[in-house]
Design an enzyme around this catalytic site. Structure first.
Site, mmCIF file in Angstrom:
data_model
loop_
_atom_site.group_PDB
_atom_site.id
_atom_site.type_symbol
_atom_site.label_atom_id
_atom_site.label_comp_id
_atom_site.label_asym_id
_atom_site.label_seq_id
_atom_site.Cartn_x
_atom_site.Cartn_y
_atom_site.Cartn_z
ATOM 1 N N LYS A 80 0.829 -1.221 0.000
ATOM 2 C CA LYS A 80 0.000 0.000 0.000
ATOM 3 C C LYS A 80 0.858 1.264 0.000
ATOM 4 C CE LYS A 80 -3.693 -2.390 2.538
ATOM 5 N NZ LYS A 80 -4.171 -2.703 3.892
ATOM 6 N N TYR A 204 -5.516 -4.757 -6.703
ATOM 7 C CA TYR A 204 -5.231 -4.788 -5.266
ATOM 8 C C TYR A 204 -4.769 -6.188 -4.823
ATOM 9 C CZ TYR A 204 -5.931 -4.699 -0.242
ATOM 10 O OH TYR A 204 -5.740 -4.834 1.117
ATOM 11 N N TYR A 256 -1.570 0.169 11.782
ATOM 12 C CA TYR A 256 -3.016 0.129 12.045
ATOM 13 C C TYR A 256 -3.345 0.639 13.435
ATOM 14 C CZ TYR A 256 -2.638 -2.384 7.785
ATOM 15 O OH TYR A 256 -2.339 -2.706 6.515
#
Ligand code: DON
Length: 331
Positions: A80, A204, A256
Site C-alpha cells: 500500500k 489490489y 493500524y
C-alpha cells in the site's frame, strides 16, 4: 556499550553489530509462539510460525542480516505504501489527497465502519484496505497488468530485479475476498473508485501477492530513509515530497490500530503486512555520541506469527529492542 569515538558507519563495527543482532534474534524468537499465522487468506496458513529474520541496510553498504533471511513471502499491506507512492507520482499529491485522507483510523485494517463516519465518506488513509483500494483504482491503466507495471518497475529500480506475483496467494486472496469486495462496492457507491471495480480489486489482490524478501524491503526502507534518493547512485527514485508523505503516513497509520504504541515505543515510520513482514525506516539522526546507522538505514523483519492487530509479534519486539539499544526514535 559504546566507548570512545567508534565510527559505527564503517565496516569496523559490522562484526560486533552482527553478534548483537544474532543474539537478539535468538532471544526474541520465542515470541513467535505467542502469535498466530494469518488464516483468513487460506494460502497464508502455510507459513512457518517459528520463522524470524531481520535485514538492516545502511547508507554506506553496511548490511546486517540475521535469522530466517532467505524466506520469500508476499508483501501484502506493505504494497500500500508503494501503490500510494506510484499514484502520487502519476497523478500528483494534491489529486491523491483529494481522494484519500491522511488520518489514522484507530480501527482494524479492514474496517468498513469508518467509511461512514465522515460527511465526505472519503477513506481515512491509503494504508487501510479502503484507502488502498481507492489508490489501486487511481493507478494509470485499463487492466490490472497495466496498473501494476509501473509499481513493479519502481520495485525493479530499487531492488534490482522484477519481483514475481505469487499466484497461489493471489488466487487464495481473490477467492476469500468478501470483505474487500464489500469495501470496493461501498467506495463505488460513494464515488471513490476511478476504475472498474473488478479491475481495481484484481490490481489490489495482485499487488498484495508480490513476492519479496526482507532484503528487498530493507532496500526500499533505505531509499525512503534517504528521502527517495538511492544513496549509491545519488539518483532520485521517489520525489522527496512523496517520500516524506509516505513516511508520515507510515508513522501515523502504518501499524493500524497499534500505530500509536509503535510510535511511542519504537519511534520510526513502519508498515506491517499480514504475511508477517514489517518494513521500518530509520532516517539520519543527530546525537552527541556515535551510534549505529546514524546516517539512516532501512530495516525489515519477517515473522509470520501475528498479534490480534495483524502485526508480527516477535518482529515488533525485535524492532523495539533495536530502536531502544541504538536510540533510533525520531522524537
Ligand atoms: O486485503 C487484505 O486483507 C490483505 N491482502 C492485506 C492486509 C494486510 O496485510 C494487513 N496487515 N497487517
Amino acid at each position: 556499550m559504546v566507548q570512545g569515538a567508534v565510527n559505527w558507519n564503517t565496516g569496523m563495527t559490522q562484526k560486533w553489530l552482527q553478534e548483537y543482532v544474532d543474539d537478539w534474534v535468538s532471544f526474541y524468537r520465542k515470541h513467535t509462539a505467542e502469535g498466530e499465522v494469518a488464516s483468513y487468506i487460506p494460502a497464508l496458513k502455510e507459513a512457518n510460525q517459528d520463522h524470524l529474520g531481520i535485514s538492516i541496510i545502511g547508507m554506506h553498504g553496511m548490511k546486517i542480516r540475521s535469522g530466517d533471511v532467505d524466506v520469500r513471502f508476499t508483501i501484502q499491506s506493505i504494497s500500500k505504501v508503494l501503490s500510494f507512492i506510484v499514484a502520487c507520482m502519476q497523478r500528483g499529491v494534491s489529486y491523491m489527497l483529494d481522494k484519500v485522507d491522511v488520518e489514522p483510523t484507530g480501527e482494524a485494517f479492514n474496517s468498513i465502519m469508518h467509511l461512514e463516519m465522515k460527511p465526505l465518506k472519503k477513506p481515512f488513509n491509503p494504508l487501510v484496505n479502503a484507502g488502498a483500494i481507492t489508490v489501486s483504482s487511481m493507478l494509470d491503466g485499463e487492466t490490472s497488468k497495466d496498473k501494476l507495471d509501473p509499481l513493479l518497475s519502481l520495485l525493479e529500480e530499487i531492488i534490482g530485479h522484477r519481483p514475481p506475483i505469487n499466484l497461489e496467494v493471489y488466487e487464495s486472496e481473490r477467492e476469500s475476498s468478501m470483505r474487500n469486495r464489500a469495501i470496493g462496492y461501498y467506495l463505488l457507491e460513494t464515488g471513490f473508485l476511478d476504475s472498474d471495480i473488478e479491475v481495481t480489486l484484481d490490481t489490489y489482490f495482485k499487488q498484495c501477492s508480490i513476492e519479496v524478501t526482507i532484503d528487498d524491503l530493507a532496500r526500499i526502507g533505505l531509499i525512503l530513509a534517504n528521502d527517495g534518493k538511492d544513496p549509491d547512485s545519488d539518483q532520485e527514485i521517489i520525489p522527496r515530497q512523496v517520500a516524506r508523505l509516505a513516511k508520515a503516513l507510515m508513522l501515523t497509520c502504518g501499524m493500524y490500530d497499534a500505530s500509536g504504541k509503535f510510535a511511542a515505543y519504537v519511534g520510526i515510520p513502519a508498515k506491517s503486512g499480514v504475511s508477517g513482514g514489517i518494513i521500518a525506516v530509520s532516517p539520519p539522526r543527530v546525537r552527541n555520541e556515535p551510534l549505529p546507522f546514524m546516517d539512516g538505514c532501512g530495516m525489515a523483519v519477517y515473522g509470520p506469527a501475528l498479534d490480534s492487530k495483524g502485526n508480527s509479534t516477535a518482529g515488533i519486539r525485535l524492532l523495539r529492542h533495536i530502536a531502544t539499544q541504538w536510540d533510533l526514535s525520531i522524537f
